[in-house]
Write an enzyme that holds these catalytic residues in place. Structure first.
Site, PDB file in Angstrom:
ATOM      1  N   ARG A 245       0.853  -1.186   0.000  1.00 48.20           N
ATOM      2  CA  ARG A 245       0.000   0.000   0.000  1.00 48.20           C
ATOM      3  C   ARG A 245       0.887   1.234   0.000  1.00 48.20           C
ATOM      4  O   ARG A 245       1.906   1.284   0.693  1.00 48.20           O
ATOM      5  CB  ARG A 245      -0.914   0.027   1.232  1.00 48.20           C
ATOM      6  N   GLU A 274      -3.487   7.261  -4.307  1.00 55.01           N
ATOM      7  CA  GLU A 274      -4.043   6.557  -5.451  1.00 55.01           C
ATOM      8  C   GLU A 274      -5.515   6.940  -5.671  1.00 55.01           C
ATOM      9  O   GLU A 274      -6.258   7.047  -4.702  1.00 55.01           O
ATOM     10  CB  GLU A 274      -3.941   5.051  -5.162  1.00 55.01           C
ATOM     11  N   HIS A 295      -1.034  -0.407 -10.114  1.00 54.90           N
ATOM     12  CA  HIS A 295      -1.633  -1.336  -9.134  1.00 54.90           C
ATOM     13  C   HIS A 295      -2.011  -2.662  -9.803  1.00 54.90           C
ATOM     14  O   HIS A 295      -3.155  -3.109  -9.776  1.00 54.90           O
ATOM     15  CB  HIS A 295      -2.859  -0.715  -8.463  1.00 54.90           C
TER      16      HIS A 295
END
Length: 333
Positions: A245, A274, A295
């Site tokens: 993350r 993000e 991602h």
């Protein structure tokens, strides 16, 4: 009397086979256009649904949960992490939360290993040079676009759960020396199998590593775990890889060190804000100092279908009056 099927609201487009099975089992409200729901749409969903199936792009915080209707009893997240959900608030309202652990381990570890290879060996730069309009590549040269060897280097893994261990297995096969920092030390048998060295002190490990891979979840305890101070501990020749993350790294501090040449490079599949990407990171990517991916860590068809099947099992088990297998509790975070 025909039993009413539970209303299941799905926030994003899922694989066709998963959506078809959901329609067979539940009164499934699908998002066929795959347009992310804004807060107003999420509030409407929690007001009407028996079950909400969000993804990591949906922020299910206390403000959204405060609008939940009486029928909402399960949030079956289509995700491994649950940092987008206020789990404690949900449980206080009698809403069970589940996730989809375990099925993304190998896919994410593959992507992590790909970045561990791509950054030191300058693969993204090389690929761009071949297809560039200008004559950037004129053929093989003994001194052109030299990268760094990974064989024999030290890899420090932050977070040695399922994914961290899967990364370690791959990295060991590539000749990397495995080091790790974790909340709890692994059993001796696993350490011996991975030939892994445990560091109780993250600071001490970071100062000695050639490559650092972040594989821990995002929790309040891991927010900016790689802070500006800790990033300064890394050697100038070190590389940072993150497929976990974005919030685990102080992204601004990382960017400053890369710009100053105080780190050799980074491979990032996730970002702190993000889907927004720091413009400075984009500029660094164009300069060949970082590899940026959108991602993709778990982005395989097999993985997405497995996630969907887990969501369905969690919903079906819950609706049958049993404890779902992937229930998430605050103590687990």
């Amino acid at each position: 009397m025909v039993r009413r099927k539970p209303l299941v609201v799905v926030t994003r487009k899922l694989p066709d086979s998963v959506e078809t099975r959901m329609r067979e089992l539940f009164d499934a409200q699908l998002n066929l256009d795959d347009v992310p729901m804004d807060q107003a749409a999420l509030v409407e969903a929690v007001r009407t649904a028996d079950v909400l199936v969000p993804t990591l792009t949906d922020r299910i915080d206390s403000a959204v949960l405060s609008q939940a209707g009486e029928n909402l009893r399960l949030i079956a997240s289509f995700s491994n992490g649950v940092d987008h959900i206020d789990v404690a608030s949900a449980l206080n309202r009698g809403i069970t939360v589940t996730n989809t652990p375990g099925v993304l381990t190998e896919d994410t570890a593959d992507m992590t290993m790909a970045l561990i290879l791509a950054v030191p060996r300058r693969l993204a730069e090389g690929a761009q040079a071949v297809i560039a309009d200008k004559d950037e590549w004129l053929g093989w040269s003994p001194t052109w676009m030299l990268g760094r060897r990974i064989w024999g280097k030290r890899l420090g893994i932050i977070g040695m759960g399922r994914i961290g261990q899967a990364v370690a297995r791959r990295a060991k096969a590539f000749g990397l020396q495995i080091h790790y920092h974790n909340r709890r030390r692994l059993p001796t048998g696993i350490e011996e199998m991975l030939d892994a060295t445990y560091w109780d002190s993250l600071d001490q490990m970071l100062a000695r590593m050639d490559i650092v891979s972040i594989n821990c979840p995002h929790t309040p305890a891991t927010y900016h775990l790689l802070s500006a101070r800790r990033l300064k501990l890394l050697k100038p020749e070190a590389y940072v890889v993150n497929t976990a993350r974005g919030e685990v790294i102080d992204e601004n501090a990382l960017t400053r060190q890369l710009e100053a040449g105080e780190l050799a490079g980074a491979g990032l599949d996730v970002f702190e804000h993000e889907p927004a990407v720091n413009p400075k990171l984009i500029r660094l990517a164009k300069q060949g100092k970082v590899v940026l991916l959108p991602h993709l860590g778990s982005a395989t068809l097999e993985g997405r279908v497995d996630m969907g099947e887990k969501v369905i099992v969690n919903i079906k088990t819950f609706m049958d009056g049993h404890r779902p297998p992937d229930r998430v509790l605050p103590a687990m975070l």
